[in-house]
Motif scaffolding. Structure first.
Motif, PDB file in Angstrom:
ATOM      1  N   GLY A 258       0.862  -1.205  -0.020  1.00  0.00           N
ATOM      2  CA  GLY A 258       0.084  -0.033   0.148  1.00  0.00           C
ATOM      3  C   GLY A 258       0.881   1.162  -0.100  1.00  0.00           C
ATOM      4  N   SER A 259       1.869   1.291   0.886  1.00  0.00           N
ATOM      5  CA  SER A 259       2.685   2.647   1.127  1.00  0.00           C
ATOM      6  C   SER A 259       3.658   2.696   0.161  1.00  0.00           C
TER       7      SER A 259
ATOM      8  N   GLY B  48      -0.453   8.366  -1.748  1.00  0.00           N
ATOM      9  CA  GLY B  48       0.315   7.611  -0.624  1.00  0.00           C
ATOM     10  C   GLY B  48       0.149   8.380   0.573  1.00  0.00           C
TER      11      GLY B  48
ATOM     12  N   ILE C 174      -2.984   6.905   2.274  1.00  0.00           N
ATOM     13  CA  ILE C 174      -2.518   5.580   2.699  1.00  0.00           C
ATOM     14  C   ILE C 174      -1.684   5.882   4.033  1.00  0.00           C
TER      15      ILE C 174
ATOM     16  N   TYR D  11      -5.104  -2.961  -3.533  1.00  0.00           N
ATOM     17  CA  TYR D  11      -3.916  -3.335  -4.403  1.00  0.00           C
ATOM     18  C   TYR D  11      -4.152  -2.552  -5.820  1.00  0.00           C
TER      19      TYR D  11
ATOM     20  N   SER E   7      -3.181   1.068  -5.458  1.00  0.00           N
ATOM     21  CA  SER E   7      -1.592   1.164  -5.062  1.00  0.00           C
ATOM     22  C   SER E   7      -0.693   0.867  -6.359  1.00  0.00           C
TER      23      SER E   7
ATOM     24  N   THR F 252       1.615   3.779  -8.074  1.00  0.00           N
ATOM     25  CA  THR F 252       2.667   3.245  -8.536  1.00  0.00           C
ATOM     26  C   THR F 252       3.376   3.654  -9.906  1.00  0.00           C
TER      27      THR F 252
END
Length: 331
Positions: free
Chosen positions: A169-170, A213, A216, A310, A313, A317
Motif C-alpha cells: 500500500g505505501s 500515498g 494511505i 492493490y 496502489s 505506483t
C-alpha cells in the motif's frame, strides 16, 4: 570566538529541532476537527466543534485512567505510541536542519517512516484482548473439522493488514518521495532547498502519487483497513487508554502535518527555517492542504478491502514510475 559561534549554531539547531515540530504539533491538534467539519458539511451535517476531536480529546484521555492491556509484553505495547511519536517528530525535525547529512536525506527519512509503520505490526502482534477474538468461536467439539484451526485476534489480524499496507500500500508514497532527488543526482535534502520540482511534468505525476500515498500513510478512509469500524473495535489500538491513547492520537495528528510539510520541502524546496519565519508559515500552509484533501476524499469513500487497495496502489505506483522516467529525462 570559535567557541561562541559553535555554541550559537548548536543552540539554533536545538531550537529548530524542538521549536518547529512543537509549533507543528500545536497546529496538528486542530486538524481532526477541521476534517470532521469538512466531512460533515459535505454530508449535510453540522458536525462537532473544531476543537473537540483533536485538541480537547487529548486532554480528555490524559485525565482518564490507563487500563492494563491484555498482552504478552504490556510494557512494550504501551511504549509503542511514544516511540511512534518520537519517530514522527524526528522526521519533521530533520527537515529543519537540512545540512545535517547523516539523517537529513532520503534514506534517513524513509527509514524513520518505515519504523513508524512497523509500530502497527508490533502493536497488533502484542494485542490479545478477549474482545478481539474473532466471532463466531470455532467449534472444538469432538468430530469437528476445525480442531487444529489457529485462533487469531482482531489485533493480530490488523498486524497482518499492517504488513500488507507496508509492503504494497505505501509503496507509491516512498516512490513519490524519491522523485525530487532524481534531477539533482543526490539523496541530500539541502540540494532541494530553493528548487521547485512540482512545476515540472515529472513533478505533477509525482505529486499525484504522493497525495494517494499520503492518504494511505495516514490511514484515513478509504485506507483505514487496519482498524476498520467493520471489525467493531480499533484493531491494534483498542487497548490503549488514558495517556497512551492520548499519545496515539498525537501520533496521527503530527503525522498528518509532517507528511504535508515533507511535500513542501521535497517538491517546492521550502524547508521550515528557524532563522526565516516566513518559510515556516509557507511550509505549514502547504502542509495543511493535504488533510483537507484527505477529508474530502474520506467523505465520499467507504473502507476499501485489499481487492481495491492493490489496484489503487498499483495505479499510484505507475504514476510515480512515469514521474521518475520524466524526471530522468529532465522534463
Amino acid at each position: 570566538m570559535f567557541e561562541n559561534i559553535l555554541t550559537l549554531e548548536t543552540f539554533e539547531i536545538i531550537l529548530s529541532m524542538i521549536g518547529i515540530p512543537l509549533i507543528a504539533f500545536a497546529i496538528s491538534t486542530w486538524i481532526p476537527g477541521i476534517q470532521r467539519k469538512i466531512q460533515a458539511r459535505i454530508q449535510q451535517r453540522k458536525g462537532p466543534s473544531i476543537s473537540s476531536p483533536g485538541f480537547w480529546a487529548i486532554f480528555k484521555y490524559l485525565y482518564k485512567e490507563a487500563k492494563e492491556p491484555v498482552s504478552d509484553l504490556p510494557k512494550l505495547f504501551k511504549f509503542m505510541p511514544l516511540l511512534s511519536f518520537i519517530i514522527v517528530w524526528m522526521v519533521l525535525a530533520l527537515t529543519t536542519v537540512v545540512h545535517f547529512h547523516v539523517l537529513s536525506n532520503e534514506i534517513g527519512i524513509i527509514g524513520l517512516l518505515k519504523i513508524e509503520e512497523m509500530g502497527y505490526i508490533i502493536m497488533g502482534s502484542l494485542a490479545s484482548t478477549v474482545m478481539g477474538i474473532r466471532m463466531p468461536f470455532i467449534d472444538e467439539c469432538k468430530g469437528s473439522g476445525y480442531l487444529k484451526t489457529i485462533k487469531i485476534t482482531l489485533g493480530q489480524l490488523s498486524a497482518v493488514r499492517a504488513f500488507k499496507m507496508i509492503t504494497v500500500g505505501s509503496f507509491p508514497f516512498y516512490l513519490a518521495t524519491l522523485l525530487p532527488f532524481i534531477p539533482h543526482k543526490s539523496i541530500f535534502l539541502n540540494n532541494l532547498i530553493g528548487n521547485s520540482f512540482l512545476f515540472t511534468l515529472g513533478g505533477l505525476f509525482g505529486a499525484l502519487a504522493y497525495i494517494i500515498g499520503y492518504i494511505i500513510m495516514t490511514k484515513d478512509y478509504p485506507f483505514s483497513i487496519m482498524h476498520t469500524k467493520a471489525d467493531v473495535i480499533e484493531g491494534p489500538t483498542m487497548e490503549y487508554s488514558g495517556k497512551y491513547r492520548a499519545l496515539y492520537l498525537s501520533v496521527k495528528e503530527l503525522l498528518m502535518i509532517t507528511l504535508g510539510s515533507l511535500f513542501a520541502t521535497l517538491y517546492l524546496g521550502i524547508a521550515p527555517d528557524i532563522l526565516n519565519p516566513i518559510t515556516i508559515v509557507m511550509n505549514f500552509a502547504v502542509a495543511l492542504i493535504f488533510p483537507i484533501i484527505s477529508a474530502v476524499v474520506s467523505a465520499y469513500t467507504p473502507v476499501f478491502t485489499f481487492r481495491q487497495v492493490y489496484p489503487v496502489s498499483l495505479f499510484a505506483t505507475v504514476l510515480g514510475l512515469i514521474g521518475a522516467l520524466l524526471a530522468l529525462l529532465g522534463v
